[in-house]
Enzyme design. Structure first.
Site: not given
Ligand code: GDP
Ligand code: IMO
Ligand code: MG
Length: 423
Positions: A12-13, A15, A39-40, A223
Site C-alpha cells: 500500500d505504498e 504502487k 488493492g491498487h 504487496q
C-alpha cells in the site's frame, strides 16, 4: 527499456498510482506475482479505480498482462472487467492478456484459507482470498491453470484427480468438502474460462519479444518487500516473492534485461494484518496519519496500522531490491505533525542495530531509536514542484534521500495523477 516497480515496505505504498502515471511511457505493463490480495487505487480527475488484479497501466495506451507467477480468481477478474466496462473502458484481448500457465484460485482455496486462519491461535491476518493455498498447489504441482479452464472436460479431469486430497484437507478443517466437485461452481468456472479464453497468451514470449523489438516493459509488483515469502517477516507474510528479482523469475525474462528498479516508498509506514512493526504508533500522531492518509485497506476494509518512517527496514528493502531510484508518496499526509520522527536504528537486548534482525520475534522486540525533524503546517496537495515545497518538507525529503543513499525521482502529494512531480 525494462523497469521493475516494487513496494518497499508492507504494501500500500501507492504502487498503483505511480504505475498509472508511468504507464504512459511503457508499451507493456505486467503484474508478476500475488493475486487479488492486492488493492491498487488509481485516481484520475474525479474517477477512482480500485483494482485487485488488472494491472494499473490500463488507462493509458499500454497493453496490460497478468503473468504466470500470479494467482488469479477468474470471478474477480471478470468483475473488474465488468466494472471498467460500466465506466466505458472495454478491455479487449488486444488490450489485456493472461498467461496460460497462471494458477487459478478455486473456491476450495478460499475455503481452506479462511478455515485455516480461523483455526490459528496466532493469526496472520490474511486477506482470505485463497492466495496461500493457490500457491501451495502451484508448488505441489496440483494447480488448475488458466488453460485448464477453457474446456469442461479438461477441468473435470483435473478436478477429479485432485478432489480426494482437497476434500480431505477441507474436512480436516471442518469446512464444506462439497464445494470441490459442486456442479454449479464447476459450470460457473467453465463459463469464466470461456469468457477469458481469448485473453490467454504467453507473457514471457510477449515480454521478451517486445524488448527485442525495442519496446518498453513495466513490471508492477504487488504487496511489499517485507511481505516477501522468503525475505519478509515470516510467518506474517504473503505467499509470493514480492522483491524485484521475482519479476524476472515470474515473468520469465533474464536479469540482464533489467534497466531500472523503482522503489515505492511511503513517507511513513503502514501495515495491514498481523506481524512486527517497530515504529507502530498508538498515539494521536498515529491516528492523524491514519485519518489524513485514509489508511484503510482497499481489499478488506481493515484499518492500516500506521507508524513513523523506518530506515532499517528501508535499508533492507534497498538491498533486497537493488533500487535505482525511489518514488516518495504521501508526503502531504505528514503536514501538521511536529516533530516528524524517523527511526534510524533499533535497540535490542542492549545492542544498537541499524539493520533489521532476521527473526520476526526479534524484530517485534526492537525498540525504535528516533531522530526528530521539524514539521510543517502547509497543505502540500497543490504543490507542483520540489522548489515549491516548504523548507521543512524539502529537508525531510533530502534527509531521507541522504540516509537511503538512493535518489528520489518522484514525489507524490495526493492521490491524483496530477499530484506527482519529478524531484
Ligand atoms: P498500492 O497497493 O501500493 O497500490 O497502494 P494503495 O492504492 O492500496 O494505497 C495507497 C492509497 O493512497 C490509495 O488510496 C491512493 O489513492 C492513495 N495515495 C497514493 N499516493 C498518495 C499521496 O501522495 N497522497 C495521498 N494523500 N494519497 C495517496
Ligand atoms: P498491495 O498490493 C498490504 C497482507 C495481509 C496479511 C498478509 C498475508 O495492495 O500492497 P495473504 O492474503 O496475502 O495471504 O495475507 O499479507 N497483504 C497485504 N498488505 N497490501 C497488500 O497488497 C497486501 N496483500 C497481502 O494483510 O497480513
Ligand atoms: Mg494496496
Amino acid at each position: 527499456m525494462f523497469t521493475i516497480i516494487t513496494g518497499s515496505q508492507f504494501g500500500d505504498e501507492g504502487k498503483g498510482k505511480i504505475v498509472d502515471l508511468m504507464s504512459g511511457d511503457y508499451d507493456l505493463v505486467v503484474r508478476f506475482q500475488g493475486g487479488n490480495n492486492a488493492g491498487h487505487t488509481v485516481k484520475v480527475g474525479e474517477d477512482v479505480y480500485k483494482l485487485h488484479l488488472i494491472p494499473s497501466g490500463f488507462l493509458l495506451d499500454s497493453r496490460v498482462l497478468i503473468g504466470p507467477g500470479t494467482v488469479v480468481d477468474p470471478e474477480v477478474l471478470a468483475e473488474e472487467m465488468d466494472m471498467l466496462a460500466e465506466g466505458g473502458i472495454e478491455l479487449s484481448p488486444e488490450k489485456m492478456g493472461v498467461d496460460a500457465k497462471t494458477s487459478i484460485i478455486m473456491p476450495y482455496h478460499i475455503e481452506l484459507d479462511v478455515m485455516r486462519e480461523a483455526k490459528r491461535t496466532e493469526k496472520i491476518g490474511t486477506t482470505g482470498r485463497g492466495i496461500g493455498f493457490a500457491y501451495i498447489d502451484k508448488v505441489a504441482r496440483d494447480e488448475i491453470r488458466m488453460a485448464d479452464l477453457t474446456s469442461k472436460d479438461k477441468l473435470l479431469q483435473r478436478l477429479s484427480e485432485l478432489a480426494p486430497s482437497k476434500e480431505a484437507a477441507i474436512r480436516e478443517l471442518d469446512g464444506n468438502p462439497g464445494i470441490v466437485m459442486d456442479e454449479q461452481l464447476i459450470d460457473k468456472y467453465v463459463k469464466l474460462g470461456e469468457r477469458l479464453a481469448p485473453y490467454i497468451t504467453d507473457v514471457s514470449y510477449e515480454v521478451n519479444k517486445a524488448l527485442d523489438d525495442g519496446k518498453s516493459v513495466l513490471a508492477e509488483g504487488a504487496q511489499g518487500t517485507h511481505l516477501d515469502v522468503i525475505h519478509g517477516t515470516q510467518k506474517f507474510v504473503t505467499s509470493s516473492c514480492t522483491i524485484a528479482g521475482s519479476a524476472c523469475a515470474n515473468i520469465g525474462v533474464g536479469p540482464t534485461k533489467v534497466d531500472s528498479v523503482l522503489g515505492i516508498v511511503k513517507a511513513y509506514i503502514t501495515r495491514v494484518g498481523e506481524g512486527p512493526m517497530p515504529t507502530e504508533l498508538f498515539d494521536d500522531a498515529g491516528k492523524q496519519i491514519q485519518t489524513v492518509g485514509g489508511e484503510v485497506g482497499t481489499t478488506t476494509g481493515r484499518s492500516r496500522r500506521c507508524g513513523w518512517f523506518d530506515l532499517p527496514l528501508l535499508k533492507k528493502a534497498i538491498y533486497l531490491n537493488g533500487y535505482t531510484s525511489i518514488a516518495l508518496t504521501k508526503l502531504d499526509v505528514l503536514s501538521n505533525l511536529d516533530p516528524i520522527k524517523v527511526c534510524v536504528s533499533y535497540e535490542l537486548g542492549g545492542e544498537v542495530l541499524d539493520y533489521p534482525p532476521e527473526d520476526a520475534a526479534d524484530l517485534a522486540a526492537c525498540k525504535p531509536v528516533y531522530e526528530d525533524l521539524p514539521g510543517w503546517e502547509n497543505d502540500l496537495t497543490a504543490v507542483k514542484s520540489f522548489d515549491d515545497l516548504p523548507q521543512a518538507a524539502k529537508d525531510y525529503v533530502l534527509y531521507l534521500e541522504d540516509k537511503m543513499g538512493v535518489p528520489v525521482d518522484y514525489i507524490s502529494v495526493g492521490p491524483a495523477r496530477e499530484q506527482t512531480f519529478r524531484k
